[in-house]
Scaffold this motif. Structure first.
Motif, PDB file in Angstrom:
ATOM      1  N   ALA A  53       0.897  -1.151  -0.251  1.00 35.33           N
ATOM      2  CA  ALA A  53       0.342  -0.549  -0.049  1.00 35.33           C
ATOM      3  C   ALA A  53       1.097   1.466  -0.140  1.00 35.33           C
ATOM      4  CB  ALA A  53      -0.918  -0.366   1.258  1.00 35.33           C
ATOM      5  N   ALA A  54       2.298   1.213   0.000  1.00 35.36           N
ATOM      6  CA  ALA A  54       2.681   2.582   0.569  1.00 35.36           C
ATOM      7  C   ALA A  54       3.222   2.717  -1.199  1.00 35.36           C
ATOM      8  CB  ALA A  54       4.281   2.206   1.686  1.00 35.36           C
ATOM      9  N   PHE A  55       3.480   1.442  -1.550  1.00 36.67           N
ATOM     10  CA  PHE A  55       4.063   2.050  -2.813  1.00 36.67           C
ATOM     11  C   PHE A  55       2.889   2.958  -3.624  1.00 36.67           C
ATOM     12  CE2 PHE A  55       7.631  -0.536  -2.371  1.00 36.67           C
ATOM     13  CZ  PHE A  55       8.946  -0.738  -3.284  1.00 36.67           C
ATOM     14  N   PHE A  56       1.566   2.678  -2.924  1.00 36.12           N
ATOM     15  CA  PHE A  56       0.120   3.734  -3.722  1.00 36.12           C
ATOM     16  C   PHE A  56       0.832   4.781  -3.478  1.00 36.12           C
ATOM     17  CE2 PHE A  56      -3.912   5.117  -3.714  1.00 36.12           C
ATOM     18  CZ  PHE A  56      -4.217   4.601  -4.977  1.00 36.12           C
ATOM     19  N   LEU A  57       0.652   4.970  -2.192  1.00 34.36           N
ATOM     20  CA  LEU A  57       0.770   6.581  -1.418  1.00 34.36           C
ATOM     21  C   LEU A  57       2.460   6.988  -3.127  1.00 34.36           C
ATOM     22  CD1 LEU A  57       0.162   5.402   2.273  1.00 34.36           C
ATOM     23  CD2 LEU A  57      -1.069   7.509   0.595  1.00 34.36           C
ATOM     24  N   LEU A  58       3.029   6.535  -2.705  1.00 32.23           N
ATOM     25  CA  LEU A  58       3.841   6.986  -3.238  1.00 32.23           C
ATOM     26  C   LEU A  58       3.669   7.669  -4.480  1.00 32.23           C
ATOM     27  CD1 LEU A  58       7.395   7.729  -3.186  1.00 32.23           C
ATOM     28  CD2 LEU A  58       7.791   5.062  -4.068  1.00 32.23           C
ATOM     29  N   GLY A  59       3.443   6.486  -5.953  1.00 32.81           N
ATOM     30  CA  GLY A  59       3.083   7.034  -6.953  1.00 32.81           C
ATOM     31  C   GLY A  59       1.883   8.002  -6.692  1.00 32.81           C
ATOM     32  N   MET A 114      -0.708   3.104 -10.185  1.00 25.60           N
ATOM     33  CA  MET A 114      -2.661   3.278 -10.017  1.00 25.60           C
ATOM     34  C   MET A 114      -2.032   4.112  -9.304  1.00 25.60           C
ATOM     35  SD  MET A 114      -3.856   0.927 -11.878  1.00 25.60           S
ATOM     36  CE  MET A 114      -5.519   1.258 -11.027  1.00 25.60           C
ATOM     37  N   GLY A 115      -1.520   4.536  -8.077  1.00 28.18           N
ATOM     38  CA  GLY A 115      -1.527   5.804  -7.195  1.00 28.18           C
ATOM     39  C   GLY A 115      -1.204   6.780  -8.374  1.00 28.18           C
TER      40      GLY A 115
END
Length: 310
Positions: A7-13, A203-204
């Protein structure tokens, strides 16, 4: 405060998009990541299906199809009556919320596996079964419109779109090949989390890039994109009791009920209901519901189901 690593990678995007950082992923790579996730989940479910298939699974599958067909009947009147949308747009969006998001399922799967929560290993079969019924119901709900339905093209998009074809195909390969499929798992198994992280990074970015469309469609779509997942998750939890699922299975079924398609259903609806506002559907499912589920919904479903079963 801890946040799941995927989920952290989504926030990064999302952060990169807000800051206008140039990290846009090549279209070919994004497509490859999508194909990887579909095949990996299908193979894993197929292997389990070859080991656990029985009569119980048959009636579970029937109830799963009923569940997928039922959800659009909940979403449609909300969109039609409270949102004031046309019959065609309401039916199209309802179909999106009756179907599933393979990416949302992948995130939930990664999180419960990381936490050691057990679930039914043949669960990808339910994912595949939920792809189709909602599309059929959505077309039925839109039946009063005057446009002609191209049956051949519509059936082709329903049963042979990318998501359904690869997920079901990989599921059948894993089922028929059984233990031989393990030869592929060092690739499709060990790399799953890394591929999912890259997919969520993109996706983020994509979901955040469409946030301005909410100004055009108003607060109702934003509200619906949060409320409908909560309704779907609640109904999914109740249905999971009929299916006699485990704690992990209940979490996954609630997640499927809460998710909304942004790959399979848009492709089918673009052919079957060309007058429907596809941008409206994608904004709701991708810009609102997907981020909500990844960042808030899935942790909430896990916490509530674990407490319920405690």
């Amino acid at each position: 405060m801890h946040i799941d690593v995927v989920a952290a990678f989504f926030l990064l995007g999302a952060l990169a998009q807000i800051c206008k950082a140039p990290i846009k992923m090549p279209a070919g790579l994004y497509q490859s990541l999508t194909l990887f996730l579909l095949v990996a989940i299908g193979l894993k479910g197929g292997i389990a299906l070859s080991q656990y298939g029985d009569e119980k699974l048959l009636w579970q599958s029937v109830l799963t199809i009923v569940f997928g067909a039922f959800l659009p009947f909940i979403a449609f009147p909300l969109l039609r009556r409270f949102g004031g949308l046309s019959r065609t747009d309401s039916a199209s969006i309802a179909a999106h919320y009756g179907s599933v998001s393979i990416a949302t399922f992948a995130v939930a799967l990664a999180i419960i596996e990381a936490r050691g929560i057990e679930y039914e290993p043949y669960f990808p079969l339910f994912v595949a079964l939920l792809e189709i019924p909602a599309i059929a119901v959505g077309l039925w709900l839109a039946r009063d419109n005057d446009q002609a339905l191209n049956v051949k093209k519509t059936l082709h998009e329903i049963f042979l779109n990318q998501g359904v074809l690869l997920l079901v195909g990989a599921l059948l390969i894993g089922w028929l090949s059984g233990e031989q499929t393990q030869k592929l798992m060092p690739f499709f198994g060990n790399l799953f989390y890394g591929v999912l992280a890259l997919f969520l990074l993109e996706m983020g970015r994509v979901s955040t890039s469409r946030i301005n469309l909410l100004k055009e469609y108003g607060s109702f779509i934003a509200s619906f994109g949060v409320v409908m997942p909560l309704i779907g998750a609640t109904l999914g939890t109740l249905f999971s009791q009929l299916l006699e699922l485990s704690v992990g299975g209940t979490i996954l079924f609630a997640t499927l009920g809460a998710s909304a398609s942004y790959i399979a259903v848009p492709a089918a609806m673009a052919v079957a209901l060309p007058s429907a506002n596809q941008s409206l559907s994608i904004t709701s499912s991708l810009t609102i519901t997907f981020p909500f589920n990844v960042l808030v919904g899935i942790p909430l479903y896990i916490a509530l189901v674990v407490k319920l079963f405690a």
